[in-house]
Design an enzyme around this catalytic site. Structure first.
Site, PDB file in Angstrom:
ATOM      1  N   LYS A  38       0.852  -1.186   0.000  1.00  0.00           N
ATOM      2  CA  LYS A  38       0.000   0.000   0.000  1.00  0.00           C
ATOM      3  C   LYS A  38       0.888   1.236   0.000  1.00  0.00           C
ATOM      4  O   LYS A  38       1.405   1.656   1.032  1.00  0.00           O
ATOM      5  CB  LYS A  38      -0.916   0.041   1.227  1.00  0.00           C
ATOM      6  CG  LYS A  38      -1.977   1.159   1.105  1.00  0.00           C
ATOM      7  CD  LYS A  38      -2.430   1.693   2.435  1.00  0.00           C
ATOM      8  CE  LYS A  38      -1.508   2.720   3.014  1.00  0.00           C
ATOM      9  NZ  LYS A  38      -1.418   3.995   2.222  1.00  0.00           N
ATOM     10  N   GLU A 106      10.310   2.097  10.304  1.00  0.00           N
ATOM     11  CA  GLU A 106      11.315   3.135  10.107  1.00  0.00           C
ATOM     12  C   GLU A 106      10.559   4.446  10.221  1.00  0.00           C
ATOM     13  O   GLU A 106       9.780   4.803   9.339  1.00  0.00           O
ATOM     14  CB  GLU A 106      11.995   2.965   8.747  1.00  0.00           C
ATOM     15  CG  GLU A 106      13.275   3.786   8.620  1.00  0.00           C
ATOM     16  CD  GLU A 106      13.014   5.155   8.038  1.00  0.00           C
ATOM     17  OE1 GLU A 106      12.962   6.125   8.840  1.00  0.00           O
ATOM     18  OE2 GLU A 106      12.869   5.276   6.817  1.00  0.00           O
ATOM     19  N   CYS A 140      13.918  11.706   6.311  1.00  0.00           N
ATOM     20  CA  CYS A 140      13.842  11.385   7.740  1.00  0.00           C
ATOM     21  C   CYS A 140      15.185  11.460   8.448  1.00  0.00           C
ATOM     22  O   CYS A 140      15.241  11.760   9.642  1.00  0.00           O
ATOM     23  CB  CYS A 140      13.213  10.003   7.929  1.00  0.00           C
ATOM     24  SG  CYS A 140      14.010   8.698   6.973  1.00  0.00           S
ATOM     25  N   GLU A 240      10.240  16.732  14.865  1.00  0.00           N
ATOM     26  CA  GLU A 240      10.579  16.540  13.458  1.00  0.00           C
ATOM     27  C   GLU A 240       9.695  17.468  12.625  1.00  0.00           C
ATOM     28  O   GLU A 240       8.473  17.467  12.768  1.00  0.00           O
ATOM     29  CB  GLU A 240      10.349  15.095  13.036  1.00  0.00           C
ATOM     30  CG  GLU A 240      10.758  14.841  11.597  1.00  0.00           C
ATOM     31  CD  GLU A 240      10.519  13.412  11.154  1.00  0.00           C
ATOM     32  OE1 GLU A 240      11.357  12.869  10.421  1.00  0.00           O
ATOM     33  OE2 GLU A 240       9.478  12.837  11.544  1.00  0.00           O
TER      34      GLU A 240
END
Length: 336
Positions: A38, A106, A140, A240
């Site tokens: 997906k 992750e 990231c 973040e």
């Protein structure tokens, strides 16, 4: 004995869409697993093109709260591998807990970048700011927290600002463009909120700001933004942000321990960066940093390097032998 774990649900993000698909699906298939893919609903086209190449495998499109949650909870799926935000990763893990399936994640990062005083400060800062701005900062493991000695802080801020201001934003189809827009309106709004939060909290804005780059009146474009004189407890130093956004944090002069303390003072631990000409210090500091990938003096990981993080940056590893082994069960056979 090592055996394929079974059916793997693969849920991938929008920021490096094809790369993330190949990383996960490639390793799962190499391990002998069936995969249900997906891709992100924000960037699905690369997943559809990928499926044309391996059409027998198939792709499941849809949004995370609906299709992603169904994959995580489905009793006939033996493992879920997910890349995305920490918030979404927690939801995937909770949905998977009902069937006690393996979850590989992750997640986010807020990677520290320590620069010691024995390197060419201007060269290293310019190099690392340029690296951060790749993919419009939507990476990231980008080096988003720059740590420099207090007596070098002003010089580092000036170089970072010059480098950020020189980046050309515009149409990704133009050869002159060095940075395109953010992926979606939610990300654009978040970056704007974080710029406002930095100004509100008293951080020193040395480049960028809330306005769009010159000549761009519409689209999800943001100016490459740099804040200096950052307190490590500020919101923009801890969350973040996922955009072209750098914070510069001073550490006490020649105090290695202070630099390491600030670097490790994060909920995340995906990557860390370190620049020094002292190879012994490089190894010593790298051993003390709580992150899954350490980049020394601009060093980049190769395709066989295991990729993954500590703490709330996730669990498990991708790429190389380690990435394939994530999709294997270990069976012990005793006697004969």
């Amino acid at each position: 004995m090592k055996e394929p774990i079974g059916v793997v649900g693969v849920i991938t993000p929008w920021n490096w869409p094809l790369q993330q698909i190949v990383r996960k699906v490639g390793a799962a298939i190499a391990a002998g697993c069936t995969t249900v893919l997906k891709p992100s609903e924000i960037s699905p086209l690369s997943g559809l093109l990928f499926a044309e190449l391996i059409y027998a495998a198939g792709v499941v499109n849809g949004d995370g709260p609906t299709v992603g949650a169904a994959i995580a909870a489905h009793p006939n799926i033996d493992m879920v591998t997910f890349t995305g935000s920490m918030r979404a990763g927690v939801l995937v893990a909770k949905a998977a807990a009902e069937t006690v399936k393996r979850v590989h994640q992750e997640l986010g990062g807020k990677s520290a970048n320590i620069i010691f005083d024995d390197v060419d400060l201007e060269e290293v800062v310019a190099r690392d700011v340029t690296l951060l701005m790749r993919n419009s900062g939507q990476t990231c493991n980008a080096p988003t927290r720059l740590l420099v000695q207090r007596d070098q802080h002003a010089a580092a801020a000036a170089t970072a600002a010059r480098t950020a201001d020189a980046i050309v934003a515009g149409d990704p189809r133009s050869e002159a463009t060095e940075m395109g827009p953010l992926s979606n309106v939610s990300q654009f709004d978040k970056v704007q909120r974080m710029i406002t939060a930095g100004i509100r909290d008293g951080a020193q804005l040395v480049a960028g700001g809330t306005s769009r780059p010159d000549g761009l009146e519409k689209g999800y474009y943001v100016r490459p933004t740099v804040f200096a004189n950052i307190n490590p407890d500020m919101t923009i130093a801890r969350e973040e942000i996922f955009g072209p956004f750098l914070v510069i944090i001073p550490y006490e002069d020649e105090d290695e321990d202070d630099a390491i303390r600030i670097a490790n003072d994060s909920d995340y631990g995906l990557a860390a960066y370190l620049s020094t000409r002292d190879s012994e210090r490089a190894r010593r500091v790298a051993a003390r940093l709580k992150a899954g990938n350490i980049h020394l003096n601009g060093g980049r990981a190769g395709p066989t390097t295991p990729f993954g993080g500590y703490k709330q940056s996730g669990n498990g590893r991708e790429e190389g032998v380690f990435g394939i082994e994530e999709f294997l069960e270990i069976k012990a056979v005793s006697g004969g």
